[in-house]
Design a protein around this motif. Structure first.
Motif, PDB file in Angstrom:
ATOM      1  N   HIS A   1      21.515  -2.676   9.720  1.00 52.39           N
ATOM      2  CA  HIS A   1      21.048  -1.573  10.619  1.00 52.39           C
ATOM      3  C   HIS A   1      19.958  -1.766  11.246  1.00 52.39           C
ATOM      4  CE1 HIS A   1      24.499   0.990   8.542  1.00 52.39           C
ATOM      5  NE2 HIS A   1      25.009  -0.133   8.881  1.00 52.39           N
ATOM      6  N   ASP A   2      18.872  -2.067  10.365  1.00 52.34           N
ATOM      7  CA  ASP A   2      17.543  -2.023  10.627  1.00 52.34           C
ATOM      8  C   ASP A   2      17.309  -3.112  11.708  1.00 52.34           C
ATOM      9  OD1 ASP A   2      16.381   0.230   8.841  1.00 52.34           O
ATOM     10  OD2 ASP A   2      17.218  -1.280   7.327  1.00 52.34           O
TER      11      ASP A   2
ATOM     12  N   ARG B   1      12.727   4.732   8.616  1.00 48.61           N
ATOM     13  CA  ARG B   1      13.975   5.568   8.448  1.00 48.61           C
ATOM     14  C   ARG B   1      13.774   6.168   7.262  1.00 48.61           C
ATOM     15  NH1 ARG B   1      19.036   2.341   9.381  1.00 48.61           N
ATOM     16  NH2 ARG B   1      19.864   4.434   9.903  1.00 48.61           N
TER      17      ARG B   1
ATOM     18  N   GLU C   1      14.459   9.851  10.886  1.00 49.55           N
ATOM     19  CA  GLU C   1      13.959   8.918  11.599  1.00 49.55           C
ATOM     20  C   GLU C   1      13.012   9.356  12.280  1.00 49.55           C
ATOM     21  OE1 GLU C   1      16.574   5.947  13.445  1.00 49.55           O
ATOM     22  OE2 GLU C   1      15.622   6.420  15.180  1.00 49.55           O
TER      23      GLU C   1
ATOM     24  N   GLY D   1       9.276  -1.924  10.805  1.00 53.16           N
ATOM     25  CA  GLY D   1      10.275  -1.256  10.453  1.00 53.16           C
ATOM     26  C   GLY D   1      10.282  -0.737   9.124  1.00 53.16           C
TER      27      GLY D   1
ATOM     28  N   THR E   1      15.758  -2.725  15.469  1.00 54.61           N
ATOM     29  CA  THR E   1      14.776  -3.251  15.873  1.00 54.61           C
ATOM     30  C   THR E   1      15.183  -4.259  17.217  1.00 54.61           C
ATOM     31  OG1 THR E   1      13.868  -3.691  13.533  1.00 54.61           O
ATOM     32  CG2 THR E   1      13.422  -5.445  15.170  1.00 54.61           C
TER      33      THR E   1
ATOM     34  N   ARG F   1      11.850   1.586   5.526  1.00 56.79           N
ATOM     35  CA  ARG F   1      13.144   2.532   5.127  1.00 56.79           C
ATOM     36  C   ARG F   1      12.350   3.028   3.704  1.00 56.79           C
ATOM     37  NH1 ARG F   1      18.543   2.962   5.344  1.00 56.79           N
ATOM     38  NH2 ARG F   1      18.841   1.196   6.689  1.00 56.79           N
TER      39      ARG F   1
ATOM     40  N   ARG G   1      11.151  -4.598   8.115  1.00 57.07           N
ATOM     41  CA  ARG G   1      10.871  -5.697   9.278  1.00 57.07           C
ATOM     42  C   ARG G   1       9.745  -5.539   9.816  1.00 57.07           C
ATOM     43  NH1 ARG G   1      14.853  -9.011  11.445  1.00 57.07           N
ATOM     44  NH2 ARG G   1      16.275  -7.751   9.787  1.00 57.07           N
TER      45      ARG G   1
END
Length: 570
Positions: free
Chosen positions: A381-382, A213, A223, A75, A386, A77, A83
Protein backbone atom coordinates in the motif's frame (compact mmCIF):
# COMPACT_ATOMS: atom_id res chain seq x y z
CA UNK A 1 -11.61 35.04 -37.81
CA UNK A 2 -13.39 35.12 -34.45
CA UNK A 3 -11.36 34.38 -31.29
CA UNK A 4 -11.83 31.36 -29.08
CA UNK A 5 -14.08 32.14 -26.08
CA UNK A 6 -12.77 30.73 -22.79
CA UNK A 7 -15.21 30.75 -19.87
CA UNK A 8 -13.41 30.75 -16.54
CA UNK A 9 -10.19 32.46 -15.41
CA UNK A 10 -8.73 29.84 -13.11
CA UNK A 11 -5.34 28.34 -13.90
CA UNK A 12 -6.78 26.04 -16.59
CA UNK A 13 -8.59 28.81 -18.49
CA UNK A 14 -5.63 31.20 -18.19
CA UNK A 15 -3.19 28.52 -19.35
CA UNK A 16 -5.38 27.62 -22.32
CA UNK A 17 -5.48 31.25 -23.48
CA UNK A 18 -1.68 31.44 -23.34
CA UNK A 19 -1.24 28.08 -25.07
CA UNK A 20 -3.48 29.25 -27.91
CA UNK A 21 -1.66 32.59 -28.14
CA UNK A 22 1.65 30.75 -28.49
CA UNK A 23 0.18 29.23 -31.64
CA UNK A 24 -1.23 32.45 -33.03
CA UNK A 25 -4.85 32.02 -31.90
CA UNK A 26 -6.62 34.96 -30.20
CA UNK A 27 -8.96 34.35 -27.28
CA UNK A 28 -11.35 36.14 -24.95
CA UNK A 29 -11.32 34.95 -21.33
CA UNK A 30 -14.59 35.61 -19.50
CA UNK A 31 -13.80 35.94 -15.79
CA UNK A 32 -16.76 35.80 -13.43
CA UNK A 33 -14.65 37.34 -10.67
CA UNK A 34 -13.01 40.76 -10.22
CA UNK A 35 -9.80 39.81 -12.01
CA UNK A 36 -7.47 39.09 -9.10
CA UNK A 37 -6.69 36.18 -6.81
CA UNK A 38 -7.22 36.08 -3.04
CA UNK A 39 -4.02 34.84 -1.35
CA UNK A 40 -4.69 31.46 0.27
CA UNK A 41 -1.44 29.63 1.14
CA UNK A 42 -3.39 26.60 2.36
CA UNK A 43 -4.81 26.16 -1.12
CA UNK A 44 -1.83 24.85 -3.03
CA UNK A 45 -1.34 22.60 -6.05
CA UNK A 46 1.19 19.96 -7.08
CA UNK A 47 2.36 19.86 -10.70
CA UNK A 48 4.26 16.98 -12.25
CA UNK A 49 7.56 17.99 -13.86
CA UNK A 50 6.24 17.99 -17.43
CA UNK A 51 3.24 20.18 -16.59
CA UNK A 52 5.42 22.58 -14.59
CA UNK A 53 7.65 22.87 -17.67
CA UNK A 54 4.62 23.55 -19.86
CA UNK A 55 3.44 26.34 -17.55
CA UNK A 56 6.92 27.89 -17.61
CA UNK A 57 6.92 27.77 -21.44
CA UNK A 58 3.73 29.83 -21.31
CA UNK A 59 5.61 32.64 -19.55
CA UNK A 60 4.61 32.03 -15.93
CA UNK A 61 7.54 33.16 -13.77
CA UNK A 62 6.08 32.54 -10.31
CA UNK A 63 6.91 28.83 -10.43
CA UNK A 64 10.58 29.56 -9.87
CA UNK A 65 10.02 32.29 -7.29
CA UNK A 66 7.07 30.98 -5.27
CA UNK A 67 7.12 27.23 -5.90
CA UNK A 68 9.29 24.47 -4.45
CA UNK A 69 10.50 21.26 -6.06
CA UNK A 70 10.72 18.50 -3.47
CA UNK A 71 14.22 17.16 -2.92
CA UNK A 72 12.83 13.87 -1.63
CA UNK A 73 9.82 11.83 -0.63
CA UNK A 74 9.49 10.20 2.79
CA UNK A 75 6.82 7.64 3.66
CA UNK A 76 6.28 6.63 7.29
CA UNK A 77 4.05 4.10 9.00
CA UNK A 78 3.71 4.52 12.76
CA UNK A 79 7.32 5.19 13.87
CA UNK A 80 9.13 3.62 10.90
CA UNK A 81 10.33 5.12 7.61
CA UNK A 82 8.98 2.63 5.07
CA UNK A 83 9.99 4.46 1.90
CA UNK A 84 12.50 7.20 1.15
CA UNK A 85 13.17 8.49 -2.36
CA UNK A 86 15.57 11.10 -3.60
CA UNK A 87 13.95 13.06 -6.42
CA UNK A 88 15.44 14.40 -9.65
CA UNK A 89 15.48 18.19 -9.37
CA UNK A 90 15.76 18.55 -13.15
CA UNK A 91 12.69 18.48 -15.35
CA UNK A 92 12.60 14.74 -15.59
CA UNK A 93 14.72 14.46 -18.72
CA UNK A 94 16.54 11.29 -19.61
CA UNK A 95 20.27 11.77 -20.00
CA UNK A 96 21.22 8.24 -19.07
CA UNK A 97 18.87 5.33 -18.67
CA UNK A 98 19.24 1.82 -17.43
CA UNK A 99 18.02 -1.30 -19.22
CA UNK A 100 17.78 -2.93 -15.79
CA UNK A 101 14.24 -2.45 -14.39
CA UNK A 102 15.64 -3.06 -10.92
CA UNK A 103 17.56 0.24 -11.06
CA UNK A 104 15.13 2.82 -12.43
CA UNK A 105 16.00 6.50 -12.62
CA UNK A 106 14.94 8.75 -9.76
CA UNK A 107 11.44 10.20 -10.21
CA UNK A 108 11.28 13.79 -11.38
CA UNK A 109 10.55 16.18 -8.52
CA UNK A 110 6.97 17.53 -8.49
CA UNK A 111 6.52 21.25 -8.00
CA UNK A 112 4.40 22.60 -5.13
CA UNK A 113 3.00 26.14 -5.33
CA UNK A 114 0.08 28.12 -3.85
CA UNK A 115 -2.69 28.24 -6.43
CA UNK A 116 -3.05 32.01 -6.15
CA UNK A 117 0.65 32.42 -7.00
CA UNK A 118 0.26 30.18 -10.06
CA UNK A 119 -2.80 32.12 -11.24
CA UNK A 120 -1.06 35.46 -10.68
CA UNK A 121 1.91 34.33 -12.75
CA UNK A 122 -0.40 33.30 -15.58
CA UNK A 123 -2.22 36.65 -15.39
CA UNK A 124 1.10 38.49 -15.55
CA UNK A 125 1.98 36.50 -18.68
CA UNK A 126 -1.38 37.42 -20.22
CA UNK A 127 -0.70 41.10 -19.53
CA UNK A 128 2.29 40.78 -21.87
CA UNK A 129 0.27 38.95 -24.53
CA UNK A 130 -1.63 40.88 -27.21
CA UNK A 131 -3.73 37.93 -28.38
CA UNK A 132 -5.58 37.46 -25.08
CA UNK A 133 -8.41 39.68 -23.85
CA UNK A 134 -9.27 39.14 -20.17
CA UNK A 135 -12.77 40.37 -19.23
CA UNK A 136 -13.54 40.57 -15.47
CA UNK A 137 -17.01 40.39 -13.90
CA UNK A 138 -18.47 38.65 -16.94
CA UNK A 139 -21.02 36.02 -15.88
CA UNK A 140 -22.14 33.68 -18.65
CA UNK A 141 -25.86 33.00 -19.04
CA UNK A 142 -26.43 31.98 -22.68
CA UNK A 143 -24.71 29.92 -25.36
CA UNK A 144 -25.87 29.61 -28.96
CA UNK A 145 -24.16 27.72 -31.78
CA UNK A 146 -24.35 27.73 -35.54
CA UNK A 147 -22.28 26.04 -38.24
CA UNK A 148 -19.71 28.87 -38.26
CA UNK A 149 -19.21 29.67 -34.58
CA UNK A 150 -20.53 30.26 -31.08
CA UNK A 151 -22.34 33.21 -29.50
CA UNK A 152 -22.22 33.73 -25.73
CA UNK A 153 -23.98 36.32 -23.60
CA UNK A 154 -22.66 37.62 -20.27
CA UNK A 155 -24.23 39.66 -17.50
CA UNK A 156 -22.44 42.24 -15.38
CA UNK A 157 -20.70 45.57 -16.10
CA UNK A 158 -19.34 44.09 -19.33
CA UNK A 159 -22.62 42.37 -20.17
CA UNK A 160 -22.77 41.85 -23.88
CA UNK A 161 -22.81 39.29 -26.67
CA UNK A 162 -19.55 37.60 -27.65
CA UNK A 163 -18.84 35.86 -30.93
CA UNK A 164 -16.22 33.12 -31.14
CA UNK A 165 -15.03 30.30 -33.35
CA UNK A 166 -15.24 27.87 -30.43
CA UNK A 167 -16.03 28.06 -26.70
CA UNK A 168 -14.23 26.16 -23.95
CA UNK A 169 -15.78 25.82 -20.51
CA UNK A 170 -13.02 26.05 -17.88
CA UNK A 171 -15.44 27.30 -15.25
CA UNK A 172 -14.96 24.73 -12.52
CA UNK A 173 -16.98 22.08 -10.75
CA UNK A 174 -20.24 24.06 -10.93
CA UNK A 175 -19.68 24.81 -14.61
CA UNK A 176 -22.36 27.01 -16.18
CA UNK A 177 -21.19 25.85 -19.62
CA UNK A 178 -21.75 22.21 -18.73
CA UNK A 179 -25.19 22.97 -17.31
CA UNK A 180 -26.24 25.00 -20.37
CA UNK A 181 -25.24 22.06 -22.55
CA UNK A 182 -27.26 19.67 -20.38
CA UNK A 183 -24.28 17.35 -19.82
CA UNK A 184 -24.51 14.95 -16.90
CA UNK A 185 -21.72 14.95 -14.29
CA UNK A 186 -22.03 11.64 -12.42
CA UNK A 187 -19.69 10.42 -9.72
CA UNK A 188 -19.08 10.31 -5.99
CA UNK A 189 -19.41 13.13 -3.46
CA UNK A 190 -17.02 13.69 -0.53
CA UNK A 191 -14.70 10.80 -1.36
CA UNK A 192 -12.20 12.20 1.14
CA UNK A 193 -12.01 15.19 3.49
CA UNK A 194 -8.85 16.83 4.77
CA UNK A 195 -8.21 19.52 7.35
CA UNK A 196 -5.49 21.78 5.96
CA UNK A 197 -3.11 24.28 7.54
CA UNK A 198 -0.29 26.41 6.12
CA UNK A 199 2.26 27.27 8.78
CA UNK A 200 5.84 28.44 9.08
CA UNK A 201 8.04 26.17 11.17
CA UNK A 202 11.06 23.87 11.03
CA UNK A 203 10.58 20.14 10.44
CA UNK A 204 13.23 17.42 10.55
CA UNK A 205 13.05 16.84 6.78
CA UNK A 206 13.74 20.17 5.05
CA UNK A 207 12.66 20.20 1.43
CA UNK A 208 11.11 16.71 1.54
CA UNK A 209 7.45 15.82 1.24
CA UNK A 210 6.13 13.44 3.87
CA UNK A 211 3.19 11.02 4.05
CA UNK A 212 2.75 9.58 7.55
CA UNK A 213 0.25 6.73 7.88
CA UNK A 214 -1.09 5.58 11.24
CA UNK A 215 0.93 8.01 13.40
CA UNK A 216 1.57 6.53 16.88
CA UNK A 217 0.27 9.37 19.03
CA UNK A 218 -3.21 9.32 20.51
CA UNK A 219 -6.00 10.94 18.52
CA UNK A 220 -3.91 11.28 15.36
CA UNK A 221 -5.49 11.20 11.92
CA UNK A 222 -5.18 7.97 9.95
CA UNK A 223 -2.93 9.79 7.50
CA UNK A 224 -1.01 13.09 7.65
CA UNK A 225 0.83 14.75 4.79
CA UNK A 226 3.37 17.57 4.85
CA UNK A 227 4.55 19.43 1.74
CA UNK A 228 7.17 22.21 1.76
CA UNK A 229 6.63 25.69 0.33
CA UNK A 230 9.13 28.59 0.13
CA UNK A 231 10.29 30.59 3.15
CA UNK A 232 9.94 27.77 5.66
CA UNK A 233 6.19 27.34 5.06
CA UNK A 234 4.59 23.89 5.10
CA UNK A 235 1.16 22.72 4.02
CA UNK A 236 -0.06 19.99 6.38
CA UNK A 237 -3.10 17.80 5.59
CA UNK A 238 -4.97 15.57 8.05
CA UNK A 239 -7.26 12.89 6.59
CA UNK A 240 -10.62 13.25 8.32
CA UNK A 241 -13.17 10.51 9.05
CA UNK A 242 -15.79 10.22 6.27
CA UNK A 243 -18.62 11.52 8.45
CA UNK A 244 -16.73 13.29 11.19
CA UNK A 245 -17.65 16.40 13.13
CA UNK A 246 -16.84 19.90 11.95
CA UNK A 247 -13.23 20.94 12.47
CA UNK A 248 -13.26 23.74 15.06
CA UNK A 249 -10.36 26.19 15.43
CA UNK A 250 -9.48 24.70 18.83
CA UNK A 251 -9.49 21.17 17.41
CA UNK A 252 -7.23 22.22 14.53
CA UNK A 253 -4.74 23.93 16.86
CA UNK A 254 -4.64 20.76 18.94
CA UNK A 255 -3.94 18.71 15.79
CA UNK A 256 -1.12 21.06 14.81
CA UNK A 257 0.57 20.93 18.21
CA UNK A 258 0.24 17.13 18.53
CA UNK A 259 1.54 16.55 15.00
CA UNK A 260 4.55 18.85 15.34
CA UNK A 261 5.42 17.33 18.71
CA UNK A 262 5.11 13.82 17.25
CA UNK A 263 7.56 14.69 14.48
CA UNK A 264 9.99 16.64 16.71
CA UNK A 265 10.79 14.26 19.58
CA UNK A 266 7.82 15.19 21.73
CA UNK A 267 8.43 18.96 21.76
CA UNK A 268 6.23 21.31 19.74
CA UNK A 269 8.57 23.70 17.87
CA UNK A 270 7.72 27.37 17.39
CA UNK A 271 5.30 27.88 14.52
CA UNK A 272 3.34 30.65 12.83
CA UNK A 273 -0.12 29.69 11.59
CA UNK A 274 -0.79 31.42 8.26
CA UNK A 275 -3.94 29.87 6.80
CA UNK A 276 -6.40 27.02 7.40
CA UNK A 277 -9.20 25.25 5.60
CA UNK A 278 -11.09 22.02 5.00
CA UNK A 279 -10.65 20.38 1.61
CA UNK A 280 -13.36 18.00 0.36
CA UNK A 281 -12.56 15.75 -2.60
CA UNK A 282 -15.15 14.55 -5.12
CA UNK A 283 -14.77 12.10 -7.99
CA UNK A 284 -16.87 13.01 -11.04
CA UNK A 285 -16.56 12.68 -14.81
CA UNK A 286 -18.65 14.52 -17.40
CA UNK A 287 -20.45 12.27 -19.88
CA UNK A 288 -19.40 14.41 -22.83
CA UNK A 289 -16.53 16.86 -23.29
CA UNK A 290 -17.54 18.19 -26.69
CA UNK A 291 -20.83 19.39 -28.17
CA UNK A 292 -20.06 20.69 -31.66
CA UNK A 293 -18.01 23.88 -31.13
CA UNK A 294 -18.24 23.90 -27.32
CA UNK A 295 -15.80 21.89 -25.19
CA UNK A 296 -15.09 21.31 -21.49
CA UNK A 297 -11.74 21.27 -19.68
CA UNK A 298 -10.42 21.06 -16.13
CA UNK A 299 -12.85 20.77 -13.22
CA UNK A 300 -15.77 21.43 -15.56
CA UNK A 301 -15.02 18.04 -17.13
CA UNK A 302 -13.63 16.02 -14.20
CA UNK A 303 -13.02 16.06 -10.46
CA UNK A 304 -10.41 13.88 -8.77
CA UNK A 305 -7.74 14.19 -6.10
CA UNK A 306 -7.82 11.28 -3.66
CA UNK A 307 -4.79 9.10 -2.79
CA UNK A 308 -2.25 11.24 -4.61
CA UNK A 309 -4.04 12.06 -7.86
CA UNK A 310 -3.78 15.73 -8.82
CA UNK A 311 -6.83 17.51 -10.23
CA UNK A 312 -5.18 20.69 -11.52
CA UNK A 313 -2.34 18.71 -13.07
CA UNK A 314 -4.94 16.77 -15.07
CA UNK A 315 -6.62 20.04 -16.05
CA UNK A 316 -3.35 21.33 -17.48
CA UNK A 317 -3.02 18.08 -19.43
CA UNK A 318 -6.40 18.92 -20.94
CA UNK A 319 -4.90 22.24 -22.04
CA UNK A 320 -1.81 20.58 -23.51
CA UNK A 321 -3.95 18.14 -25.47
CA UNK A 322 -6.58 20.59 -26.67
CA UNK A 323 -4.58 23.71 -27.53
CA UNK A 324 -2.73 22.40 -30.59
CA UNK A 325 -5.89 20.76 -31.93
CA UNK A 326 -7.90 23.96 -31.56
CA UNK A 327 -5.06 25.94 -33.13
CA UNK A 328 -4.86 23.65 -36.15
CA UNK A 329 -8.64 23.83 -36.53
CA UNK A 330 -8.68 27.62 -36.13
CA UNK A 331 -5.96 28.18 -38.73
CA UNK A 332 -6.83 25.52 -41.26
CA UNK A 333 -10.22 23.99 -40.53
CA UNK A 334 -9.31 20.72 -38.82
CA UNK A 335 -11.38 17.57 -39.21
CA UNK A 336 -14.03 16.47 -36.72
CA UNK A 337 -11.79 13.52 -35.86
CA UNK A 338 -9.14 15.92 -34.57
CA UNK A 339 -11.41 17.65 -32.03
CA UNK A 340 -13.22 14.41 -31.19
CA UNK A 341 -9.84 12.93 -30.27
CA UNK A 342 -9.59 15.43 -27.40
CA UNK A 343 -12.57 13.83 -25.66
CA UNK A 344 -11.62 10.25 -26.51
CA UNK A 345 -8.01 10.63 -25.35
CA UNK A 346 -8.41 12.78 -22.27
CA UNK A 347 -11.69 11.35 -21.00
CA UNK A 348 -10.32 7.81 -21.22
CA UNK A 349 -7.11 8.84 -19.43
CA UNK A 350 -8.98 10.57 -16.57
CA UNK A 351 -11.47 7.69 -16.33
CA UNK A 352 -8.55 5.27 -15.92
CA UNK A 353 -7.09 7.47 -13.18
CA UNK A 354 -10.43 7.72 -11.38
CA UNK A 355 -10.98 3.99 -11.63
CA UNK A 356 -7.54 3.29 -10.14
CA UNK A 357 -8.19 5.73 -7.27
CA UNK A 358 -11.67 4.37 -6.56
CA UNK A 359 -10.40 0.78 -6.58
CA UNK A 360 -7.51 1.70 -4.29
CA UNK A 361 -9.56 3.53 -1.67
CA UNK A 362 -11.16 0.44 -0.05
CA UNK A 363 -7.73 -1.18 0.09
CA UNK A 364 -5.83 1.81 1.45
CA UNK A 365 -8.49 2.95 3.90
CA UNK A 366 -10.08 -0.42 4.77
CA UNK A 367 -7.15 -2.84 4.80
CA UNK A 368 -8.46 -5.21 2.10
CA UNK A 369 -6.36 -7.29 -0.27
CA UNK A 370 -4.50 -5.16 -2.77
CA UNK A 371 -4.53 -7.96 -5.32
CA UNK A 372 -8.33 -8.06 -5.15
CA UNK A 373 -8.66 -4.49 -6.37
CA UNK A 374 -5.59 -4.01 -8.55
CA UNK A 375 -4.85 -7.26 -10.39
CA UNK A 376 -1.14 -7.82 -10.93
CA UNK A 377 -0.04 -5.39 -8.21
CA UNK A 378 2.48 -6.97 -5.86
CA UNK A 379 3.85 -3.95 -4.06
CA UNK A 380 2.41 -2.76 -0.78
CA UNK A 381 0.00 0.00 0.00
CA UNK A 382 2.76 2.45 0.85
CA UNK A 383 4.43 1.94 -2.52
CA UNK A 384 1.11 2.52 -4.29
CA UNK A 385 0.55 5.77 -2.41
CA UNK A 386 4.12 6.89 -3.00
CA UNK A 387 3.77 6.32 -6.74
CA UNK A 388 0.57 8.37 -6.78
CA UNK A 389 2.22 11.32 -5.06
CA UNK A 390 5.49 11.34 -7.01
CA UNK A 391 3.95 10.76 -10.44
CA UNK A 392 4.34 7.05 -11.13
CA UNK A 393 2.08 4.02 -11.43
CA UNK A 394 -1.69 3.89 -12.04
CA UNK A 395 -2.37 6.85 -9.75
CA UNK A 396 0.32 9.23 -10.98
CA UNK A 397 2.11 8.34 -14.22
CA UNK A 398 1.66 10.70 -17.20
CA UNK A 399 -1.13 9.38 -19.45
CA UNK A 400 -0.60 7.59 -22.74
CA UNK A 401 -3.06 7.43 -25.62
CA UNK A 402 -2.41 4.01 -27.19
CA UNK A 403 -5.90 3.77 -28.70
CA UNK A 404 -6.09 7.32 -30.01
CA UNK A 405 -8.14 7.93 -33.18
CA UNK A 406 -5.08 9.90 -34.34
CA UNK A 407 -2.83 6.80 -34.26
CA UNK A 408 -1.47 5.92 -37.73
CA UNK A 409 -2.04 2.49 -39.27
CA UNK A 410 0.82 0.05 -38.88
CA UNK A 411 3.51 0.26 -41.59
CA UNK A 412 6.41 -2.04 -42.37
CA UNK A 413 8.93 0.66 -41.51
CA UNK A 414 7.67 1.21 -37.96
CA UNK A 415 9.93 -0.01 -35.15
CA UNK A 416 9.54 -0.25 -31.35
CA UNK A 417 11.50 2.14 -29.14
CA UNK A 418 11.62 2.74 -25.39
CA UNK A 419 8.44 4.86 -25.62
CA UNK A 420 5.26 3.07 -26.79
CA UNK A 421 3.16 4.84 -29.45
CA UNK A 422 0.82 7.33 -27.79
CA UNK A 423 3.00 7.76 -24.68
CA UNK A 424 4.93 10.94 -23.74
CA UNK A 425 8.43 11.02 -25.21
CA UNK A 426 11.53 11.28 -23.05
CA UNK A 427 12.94 14.78 -22.59
CA UNK A 428 16.29 14.05 -24.25
CA UNK A 429 18.75 16.70 -25.36
CA UNK A 430 18.38 17.64 -29.02
CA UNK A 431 20.15 19.88 -31.50
CA UNK A 432 17.83 22.62 -32.75
CA UNK A 433 17.77 24.17 -36.25
CA UNK A 434 20.05 27.03 -35.21
CA UNK A 435 22.69 24.59 -33.95
CA UNK A 436 21.99 25.08 -30.24
CA UNK A 437 21.48 22.18 -27.84
CA UNK A 438 18.14 22.29 -26.03
CA UNK A 439 15.70 19.96 -24.32
CA UNK A 440 13.12 18.25 -26.50
CA UNK A 441 10.46 19.60 -24.16
CA UNK A 442 11.51 23.16 -25.08
CA UNK A 443 10.27 22.61 -28.67
CA UNK A 444 6.76 21.53 -27.65
CA UNK A 445 3.63 23.65 -27.60
CA UNK A 446 4.26 25.47 -30.88
CA UNK A 447 1.70 23.68 -33.02
CA UNK A 448 4.32 21.75 -34.99
CA UNK A 449 5.08 18.09 -35.34
CA UNK A 450 8.62 17.23 -34.32
CA UNK A 451 10.67 14.87 -36.48
CA UNK A 452 13.52 13.50 -34.36
CA UNK A 453 16.49 11.81 -36.05
CA UNK A 454 18.67 9.60 -33.85
CA UNK A 455 22.22 10.26 -35.05
CA UNK A 456 25.15 9.23 -32.83
CA UNK A 457 28.11 11.54 -33.15
CA UNK A 458 26.08 14.64 -33.96
CA UNK A 459 28.05 16.70 -31.45
CA UNK A 460 31.28 16.45 -33.44
CA UNK A 461 29.82 17.59 -36.76
CA UNK A 462 30.59 21.01 -38.17
CA UNK A 463 27.31 22.84 -38.62
CA UNK A 464 28.12 24.01 -42.15
CA UNK A 465 27.94 20.38 -43.29
CA UNK A 466 24.62 19.54 -41.65
CA UNK A 467 22.24 20.26 -44.51
CA UNK A 468 24.23 18.18 -46.99
CA UNK A 469 25.26 15.27 -44.72
CA UNK A 470 23.93 11.77 -45.41
CA UNK A 471 20.17 11.46 -45.13
CA UNK A 472 19.60 15.07 -44.08
CA UNK A 473 18.65 16.41 -47.55
CA UNK A 474 16.17 13.55 -47.98
CA UNK A 475 14.78 14.03 -44.49
CA UNK A 476 14.37 17.76 -45.07
CA UNK A 477 12.58 17.06 -48.33
CA UNK A 478 10.28 14.55 -46.64
CA UNK A 479 9.47 17.03 -43.85
CA UNK A 480 8.79 19.77 -46.38
CA UNK A 481 6.12 17.55 -47.95
CA UNK A 482 4.29 16.79 -44.70
CA UNK A 483 0.67 18.00 -44.39
CA UNK A 484 1.39 19.62 -40.99
CA UNK A 485 4.10 22.17 -40.23
CA UNK A 486 7.03 20.30 -38.76
CA UNK A 487 10.51 20.76 -37.36
CA UNK A 488 13.49 18.43 -37.66
CA UNK A 489 15.62 17.83 -34.56
CA UNK A 490 18.56 15.52 -33.96
CA UNK A 491 19.56 13.62 -30.83
CA UNK A 492 22.65 11.58 -30.05
CA UNK A 493 20.47 8.80 -28.61
CA UNK A 494 17.01 7.87 -27.39
CA UNK A 495 15.94 5.01 -25.08
CA UNK A 496 15.52 1.84 -27.10
CA UNK A 497 16.02 3.53 -30.47
CA UNK A 498 18.70 2.34 -32.92
CA UNK A 499 20.93 4.72 -34.80
CA UNK A 500 19.26 6.53 -37.69
CA UNK A 501 15.73 5.93 -36.37
CA UNK A 502 13.21 8.71 -37.05
CA UNK A 503 10.59 9.53 -34.39
CA UNK A 504 7.44 11.54 -35.15
CA UNK A 505 6.21 13.48 -32.10
CA UNK A 506 2.96 15.41 -31.63
CA UNK A 507 2.97 19.07 -30.50
CA UNK A 508 1.98 17.92 -27.00
CA UNK A 509 4.93 15.53 -26.75
CA UNK A 510 3.23 12.18 -27.40
CA UNK A 511 4.88 9.74 -29.79
CA UNK A 512 3.05 9.15 -33.07
CA UNK A 513 5.39 6.49 -34.47
CA UNK A 514 9.06 5.56 -34.90
CA UNK A 515 10.60 4.46 -38.21
CA UNK A 516 13.76 2.69 -39.29
CA UNK A 517 15.34 5.46 -41.34
CA UNK A 518 13.84 8.08 -43.63
CA UNK A 519 10.61 6.73 -45.10
CA UNK A 520 8.79 9.67 -46.72
CA UNK A 521 5.53 7.94 -47.58
CA UNK A 522 5.08 6.32 -44.18
CA UNK A 523 6.10 9.54 -42.45
CA UNK A 524 3.48 11.43 -44.46
CA UNK A 525 0.74 8.92 -43.61
CA UNK A 526 1.60 9.11 -39.91
CA UNK A 527 1.56 12.93 -39.96
CA UNK A 528 -1.76 12.91 -41.82
CA UNK A 529 -3.24 10.59 -39.19
CA UNK A 530 -1.91 12.79 -36.37
CA UNK A 531 -3.81 15.79 -37.74
CA UNK A 532 -7.03 13.78 -37.95
CA UNK A 533 -6.94 13.14 -41.69
CA UNK A 534 -7.69 15.62 -44.50
CA UNK A 535 -8.73 19.06 -43.32
CA UNK A 536 -12.30 20.22 -43.84
CA UNK A 537 -11.38 23.72 -45.00
CA UNK A 538 -8.08 24.00 -46.82
CA UNK A 539 -4.51 22.81 -46.69
CA UNK A 540 -2.02 25.05 -44.88
CA UNK A 541 -0.47 27.53 -47.26
CA UNK A 542 2.73 26.20 -48.75
CA UNK A 543 2.24 22.66 -47.41
CA UNK A 544 2.07 19.91 -49.98
CA UNK A 545 -0.99 17.66 -50.17
CA UNK A 546 0.80 15.21 -52.45
CA UNK A 547 2.19 12.08 -50.82
CA UNK A 548 5.91 11.57 -51.48
CA UNK A 549 7.20 8.42 -53.10
CA UNK A 550 8.92 5.88 -50.87
CA UNK A 551 12.66 5.52 -51.11
CA UNK A 552 15.06 3.17 -49.35
CA UNK A 553 16.51 4.41 -46.04
CA UNK A 554 20.11 5.43 -45.74
CA UNK A 555 22.39 5.61 -42.71
CA UNK A 556 24.17 8.73 -41.60
CA UNK A 557 24.66 11.13 -38.76
CA UNK A 558 23.16 14.54 -39.08
CA UNK A 559 21.78 17.62 -37.37
CA UNK A 560 18.58 19.62 -37.43
CA UNK A 561 17.21 21.57 -40.30
CA UNK A 562 14.14 23.71 -40.48
CA UNK A 563 12.60 24.32 -43.87
CA UNK A 564 10.66 27.43 -44.80
CA UNK A 565 7.51 25.40 -44.13
CA UNK A 566 8.25 24.76 -40.46
CA UNK A 567 7.40 28.17 -39.05
CA UNK A 568 4.75 28.56 -36.38
CA UNK A 569 1.18 28.44 -37.60
CA UNK A 570 0.34 32.12 -37.22
Amino acid sequence: MDPVIIVGAGPVGLALSLALAAQGVPSVVLDEGPGKEEPRPARSVVLRADMAAMVERLGCTTLRDEGVRWVGWRGMRRRQVVRHLELDLGLGGTEEWSEDPASPAAPAAPLHIPQHALARGLRDAIARQKLVELVPEARLDTIEQDRDGVVAHTRGPAGTWWRGSHLVGCDGARSTVRKLLGIRFPGRTAVERHAVAALRTELPWPGEALLHRQPPWRGAAEEIGARPLPDGVWRIDWLLPPRGDLVTPDALIARIRETLAGWCDGVTPPYELIDTGVHTLHHRLARRWRVDRVLLAGDAAHLLGAVGTQGLDEGLRDVDNLAWKLALTWHHGGSDRLLDSYQSERRAAVATRLRAADQSLPVLRGGGSLRTYLPGATRGHDALLTDGHVGRGPLGAPPAYPHSPLAPPYADGQIPVGTPPGAPVEDVRVTAPDGTTVRLRDRLGRGRLLVLLIAPGTGVWDRRHWRTAGVMPRLEEAVRALPVRSEVLVSESYPGAPAHAVLLVRPDGHLVAAFSGVRPEELYEAADAARGGPLTDREPAGVSSQKPSETAPEKSSGAPVESDRTADMH
